[in-house]
Design an enzyme around this catalytic site. Sequence first.
Site, mmCIF file in Angstrom:
data_model
loop_
_atom_site.group_PDB
_atom_site.id
_atom_site.type_symbol
_atom_site.label_atom_id
_atom_site.label_comp_id
_atom_site.label_asym_id
_atom_site.label_seq_id
_atom_site.Cartn_x
_atom_site.Cartn_y
_atom_site.Cartn_z
ATOM 1 N N ALA A 233 62.478 8.975 8.336
ATOM 2 C CA ALA A 233 63.765 9.963 8.516
ATOM 3 C C ALA A 233 63.622 10.594 9.891
ATOM 4 O O ALA A 233 62.545 11.007 10.473
ATOM 5 C CB ALA A 233 63.793 10.889 7.306
ATOM 6 N N GLY A 235 66.415 8.566 10.494
ATOM 7 C CA GLY A 235 67.010 7.177 10.498
ATOM 8 C C GLY A 235 67.756 6.689 11.664
ATOM 9 O O GLY A 235 68.059 5.490 11.634
ATOM 10 N N ARG A 260 65.294 14.313 2.974
ATOM 11 C CA ARG A 260 65.462 13.658 4.137
ATOM 12 C C ARG A 260 65.704 12.361 3.997
ATOM 13 O O ARG A 260 66.879 11.490 4.638
ATOM 14 C CB ARG A 260 64.451 13.832 5.031
ATOM 15 C CG ARG A 260 64.213 15.160 5.844
ATOM 16 C CD ARG A 260 62.880 15.422 6.320
ATOM 17 N NE ARG A 260 62.500 14.481 7.329
ATOM 18 C CZ ARG A 260 62.295 14.725 8.419
ATOM 19 N NH1 ARG A 260 63.321 15.599 9.009
ATOM 20 N NH2 ARG A 260 62.052 13.669 9.325
ATOM 21 N N CYS A 357 57.354 13.173 20.037
ATOM 22 C CA CYS A 357 57.978 13.711 20.915
ATOM 23 C C CYS A 357 57.476 14.968 21.153
ATOM 24 O O CYS A 357 57.689 16.124 21.270
ATOM 25 C CB CYS A 357 59.487 14.067 20.163
ATOM 26 S SG CYS A 357 59.375 14.896 18.601
#
Length: 496
Positions: A233, A235, A260, A357
């Site tokens: 998720a 996605g 999610r 990230c």
Amino acid sequence: MALYMKAAEILEKAERKQGALKTLVYDSKFPNMKQLFALVCETQKFSAILQEIIESTKLLKQTRLKMHLAKVLVYDLLMGQGLKCGGSWKAVMMKHRARMQAVLARMKVKQKVSKNEDLLPAGVLQPAGDQLPRYVRVNTLKTTVEDTVDYLKRDGFSYLGQASSMDDLTLKKKEFVKDLHLPELLIFSPKTDFHDHFLYKAGHIILQDKASCLPAYLLNPPPGCHVIDACAAPGNKTSHLAATMKNKGKLFAFDLDAKRLSTMSTLLLRAGVTCQQLANMDFLKVDPDSTQYKDVEYILLDPSCSGSGMVCLRDSGSSSDQEKDQARLASLASFQLRCLNHGLRFPRLKRLIYSTCSIHSQENEEVITACLQQNPSFRLVSLLSEWPERGLEPLTQCLRASTAKTRTHGFFVALLEKHTNAGKLMQEPAVQISDSQVTPRRPPACEKRPAASPEESEASEAEDKLTPAAGPTDGTPENKKRRKRKKKKKAAATAE
């Protein structure tokens, strides 16, 4: 007022390090996520300034508001587009507006600036050139890049061709280019909005940052194969994998959060994905030896991380939180390494791509280094030689991304590949040695051998399985004597 209540709730959760802003906004299921995301990002960016205004005017004592709710209300009143609520809340805030404006004005005079943005510290304020472009990935399950470009041109956009350098990403309104690295990515000026556009609503385009497109693009699973998206998720990467596979094969997608996963199911339906098998479960509890996953050859692993690479979730750098942040990073890195090690246990795995990230080496290069030490049958694959930002030394095969060098969110990508001759490599010495050094020296009976480390024990066990037992050869004097003794015994037995 629901907007401000929800924004305050998300800011409080983000402050407690319960998730990245984008994830928290996504999970909130708020009707207008774009509006909510913009409000929480801007409020967080001006957080220190807003707090000074609130404390100087004693707003909390006079209104009985909580700090996070006061911040979002003060931001919209003084710096945003005005309060979007009515009733008693608006009346209370308007009553104190003049005093708060006076405090803001004094702050500007003191720092000799004229704009609100100029009050921000250098680490928070982004240069104009670093504003991120709008990235749009063409969903090849439903259309082609050429058809999308033609449609946009008819819709009033000006196509400037394929970008040849990062300088080509500075675009005016309604201008767009094709990306110089990813063939299915189109780039627009920063504030171009597609949320109400037909192509977005029909699933023909996906709004996805360029760095986030790298994992599926670099993993590049062929049509018909079996793939795992370990922490799937929301996605976007899952839909990208499906497009790369041309909807042929099996795409197993796992996520621990049922809400999610439900939203992700809707997104995949809109994107035309049909090869997926969604499962609401922890990837760490998936059995690599299950017959269901016996043909899995590719894994995309984008585990939970600090989110420090997200533009609107930068580290504040306050010394009071540094110890807490370090403990959280250590916990995240431990979890990420467990996920990596678990992923590498799938018996037919060829390649695993790892991404975060995050800008912290503790979650990136350090995790990969530890993983490679624990899994010697895997190696790093060098990625995109033309990419402008590499992993930190010595892991330059990996990629990093940042607002300054790649005009994206902060990101990290590493691709691990299983050795085709892993067994042989485990036997080979790390340094080339001459033939005269090859003959092993048998230690004397009284000489104690040092205790082997776990790594040496594993290598020794592998060598025992793959090489003949060491011992004297037929041509040695010891063997000649042995043969003579056998002959004498045989002759004596015959004589009896």
